[in-house]
Motif scaffolding. Structure first.
Motif, PDB file in Angstrom:
ATOM      1  N   ARG A   1       0.804  -1.219   0.000  1.00  0.00           N
ATOM      2  CA  ARG A   1       0.000   0.000   0.000  1.00  0.00           C
ATOM      3  C   ARG A   1       0.840   1.274   0.000  1.00  0.00           C
ATOM      4  O   ARG A   1       0.305   2.373  -0.106  1.00  0.00           O
ATOM      5  N   GLY A   2       2.169   1.122   0.110  1.00  0.00           N
ATOM      6  CA  GLY A   2       3.037   2.286   0.095  1.00  0.00           C
ATOM      7  C   GLY A   2       3.019   3.068   1.382  1.00  0.00           C
ATOM      8  O   GLY A   2       3.370   4.256   1.389  1.00  0.00           O
ATOM      9  N   GLY A   3       2.632   2.460   2.464  1.00  0.00           N
ATOM     10  CA  GLY A   3       2.610   3.126   3.768  1.00  0.00           C
ATOM     11  C   GLY A   3       2.324   2.101   4.850  1.00  0.00           C
ATOM     12  O   GLY A   3       1.769   1.032   4.582  1.00  0.00           O
ATOM     13  N   PHE A   4       2.721   2.421   6.062  1.00  0.00           N
ATOM     14  CA  PHE A   4       2.557   1.481   7.159  1.00  0.00           C
ATOM     15  C   PHE A   4       1.151   1.579   7.741  1.00  0.00           C
ATOM     16  O   PHE A   4       0.736   2.640   8.200  1.00  0.00           O
ATOM     17  N   PRO A   5       0.417   0.455   7.774  1.00  0.00           N
ATOM     18  CA  PRO A   5      -0.936   0.484   8.345  1.00  0.00           C
ATOM     19  C   PRO A   5      -0.888   0.562   9.871  1.00  0.00           C
ATOM     20  O   PRO A   5       0.075   0.128  10.494  1.00  0.00           O
ATOM     21  N   TRP A   6      -1.954   1.122  10.425  1.00  0.00           N
ATOM     22  CA  TRP A   6      -2.098   1.272  11.875  1.00  0.00           C
ATOM     23  C   TRP A   6      -0.824   1.834  12.517  1.00  0.00           C
ATOM     24  O   TRP A   6      -0.171   1.167  13.339  1.00  0.00           O
ATOM     25  N   PRO A   7      -0.435   3.046  12.171  1.00  0.00           N
ATOM     26  CA  PRO A   7       0.863   3.569  12.611  1.00  0.00           C
ATOM     27  C   PRO A   7       1.024   3.638  14.128  1.00  0.00           C
ATOM     28  O   PRO A   7       2.086   3.287  14.649  1.00  0.00           O
ATOM     29  N   ARG A   8      -0.011   4.076  14.848  1.00  0.00           N
ATOM     30  CA  ARG A   8       0.132   4.195  16.293  1.00  0.00           C
ATOM     31  C   ARG A   8       0.224   2.834  16.969  1.00  0.00           C
ATOM     32  O   ARG A   8       1.083   2.595  17.825  1.00  0.00           O
ATOM     33  N   LEU A   9      -0.668   1.927  16.582  1.00  0.00           N
ATOM     34  CA  LEU A   9      -0.662   0.594  17.168  1.00  0.00           C
ATOM     35  C   LEU A   9       0.623  -0.145  16.825  1.00  0.00           C
ATOM     36  O   LEU A   9       1.237  -0.791  17.692  1.00  0.00           O
ATOM     37  N   SER A  10       1.043  -0.054  15.568  1.00  0.00           N
ATOM     38  CA  SER A  10       2.256  -0.755  15.157  1.00  0.00           C
ATOM     39  C   SER A  10       3.486  -0.195  15.856  1.00  0.00           C
ATOM     40  O   SER A  10       4.389  -0.956  16.245  1.00  0.00           O
ATOM     41  N   SER A  11       3.539   1.115  16.054  1.00  0.00           N
ATOM     42  CA  SER A  11       4.672   1.710  16.764  1.00  0.00           C
ATOM     43  C   SER A  11       4.742   1.203  18.200  1.00  0.00           C
ATOM     44  O   SER A  11       5.822   0.872  18.711  1.00  0.00           O
ATOM     45  N   ALA A  12       3.574   1.128  18.856  1.00  0.00           N
ATOM     46  CA  ALA A  12       3.536   0.629  20.229  1.00  0.00           C
ATOM     47  C   ALA A  12       3.977  -0.830  20.301  1.00  0.00           C
ATOM     48  O   ALA A  12       4.753  -1.222  21.185  1.00  0.00           O
ATOM     49  N   LEU A  13       3.505  -1.650  19.356  1.00  0.00           N
ATOM     50  CA  LEU A  13       3.876  -3.061  19.348  1.00  0.00           C
ATOM     51  C   LEU A  13       5.353  -3.250  19.025  1.00  0.00           C
ATOM     52  O   LEU A  13       6.027  -4.112  19.616  1.00  0.00           O
ATOM     53  N   LEU A  14       5.873  -2.457  18.102  1.00  0.00           N
ATOM     54  CA  LEU A  14       7.283  -2.555  17.753  1.00  0.00           C
ATOM     55  C   LEU A  14       8.174  -2.161  18.934  1.00  0.00           C
ATOM     56  O   LEU A  14       9.189  -2.822  19.207  1.00  0.00           O
ATOM     57  N   LEU A  15       7.799  -1.105  19.635  1.00  0.00           N
ATOM     58  CA  LEU A  15       8.584  -0.688  20.800  1.00  0.00           C
ATOM     59  C   LEU A  15       8.499  -1.735  21.912  1.00  0.00           C
ATOM     60  O   LEU A  15       9.488  -1.978  22.623  1.00  0.00           O
ATOM     61  N   THR A  16       7.338  -2.348  22.063  1.00  0.00           N
ATOM     62  CA  THR A  16       7.198  -3.420  23.055  1.00  0.00           C
ATOM     63  C   THR A  16       8.088  -4.605  22.691  1.00  0.00           C
ATOM     64  O   THR A  16       8.772  -5.180  23.557  1.00  0.00           O
ATOM     65  N   ALA A  17       8.085  -4.981  21.423  1.00  0.00           N
ATOM     66  CA  ALA A  17       8.945  -6.079  20.972  1.00  0.00           C
ATOM     67  C   ALA A  17      10.413  -5.745  21.184  1.00  0.00           C
ATOM     68  O   ALA A  17      11.207  -6.600  21.613  1.00  0.00           O
ATOM     69  N   ALA A  18      10.804  -4.493  20.897  1.00  0.00           N
ATOM     70  CA  ALA A  18      12.193  -4.080  21.104  1.00  0.00           C
ATOM     71  C   ALA A  18      12.571  -4.178  22.579  1.00  0.00           C
ATOM     72  O   ALA A  18      13.673  -4.626  22.925  1.00  0.00           O
ATOM     73  N   ALA A  19      11.655  -3.775  23.453  1.00  0.00           N
ATOM     74  CA  ALA A  19      11.920  -3.855  24.891  1.00  0.00           C
ATOM     75  C   ALA A  19      12.078  -5.306  25.339  1.00  0.00           C
ATOM     76  O   ALA A  19      12.950  -5.628  26.159  1.00  0.00           O
ATOM     77  N   LEU A  20      11.263  -6.212  24.795  1.00  0.00           N
ATOM     78  CA  LEU A  20      11.369  -7.625  25.154  1.00  0.00           C
ATOM     79  C   LEU A  20      12.666  -8.236  24.637  1.00  0.00           C
ATOM     80  O   LEU A  20      13.292  -9.058  25.322  1.00  0.00           O
TER      81      LEU A  20
END
Length: 210
Positions: free
Chosen positions: A71-90
């Motif tokens: 789609r040329g852009g990241f879907p659900w930007p806020r949710l995905s950012s939160a999940l990515l940061l959580t994964a990075a922390a883990l």
């Protein structure tokens, strides 16, 4: 016009590199999952939960990255950012806590996944800021268009390919050790071992024999 083309190419390069990093982080997460499943099957049943979580996260991240590139852009930007940061922390927590002697190699996998995840987070934040700046500029833009669009487009295409290649090499340099450190990577067939049908001149010495 030339500046606009350069900005557009920069966005395309960052989006591609973020996609590469997303694929790499998903692959390493799935490799971590395989290692945890192996350890759980060997008697460490407490690792079954993180193994399932890593498998689900790797699968979800893979699908999210495919959707972002399509789609040329990241879907659900806020949710995905939160999940990515959580994964990075883990990943960071797992890296700091260690995993015992039998899972010590996963430290490299967790480090690779951490770097790749943070790369996606940084790229996503930069792309969101560029989109905001573009909306602001759109409100103030005039209708003047330059006549040198053809030359800048060709130059931009070259820079796009060069940037994408450099990004792919950088992501591969991080992803490969992370995959190799996992259980699946350790049991992978060495390169060239299938060429001679498993036979070697030195009996059991193999390829690395004297």
């Amino acid at each position: 016009m030339q500046q606009s083309t350069q900005e557009s190419n920069a966005v395309a390069v960052v989006r591609l590199v973020a996609g590469f990093a997303g694929f790499g982080a998903a692959s390493v997460s799935l490799a971590i999952s395989s290692s945890l499943f192996t350890a759980a099957a060997a008697g460490r049943s407490l690792l079954l939960v993180p193994a399932i979580a890593a498998a689900l996260w790797g699968t979800a991240l893979l699908g999210w990255t495919v959707a972002a590139l399509r789609r040329g852009g990241f879907p659900w930007p806020r949710l995905s950012s939160a999940l990515l940061l959580t994964a990075a922390a883990l990943h960071l927590l797992s890296l700091l806590s260690g995993g015992g002697t039998d899972l010590a190699g996963l430290n490299i996998s967790h480090l690779a996944a951490l770097l790749l995840t943070l790369a996606v987070v940084a790229a996503q934040a930069w792309l969101q800021r560029q989109a905001w700046l573009k909306r602001q500029a759109w409100l103030q833009q005039d209708s003047v268009r330059g006549a040198a669009g053809g030359a800048s487009g060709r130059t931009g295409a070259g820079r796009l390919l060069l940037g994408a290649f450099a990004g792919a090499v950088a992501v591969a340099a991080i992803t490969t050790p992370g995959l190799a450190a996992s259980t699946a990577g350790q049991f992978a067939v060495p390169h060239g071992s299938h060429l001679d049908g498993g036979h070697s001149d030195g009996g059991g010495a193999g390829h690395h024999g004297p």
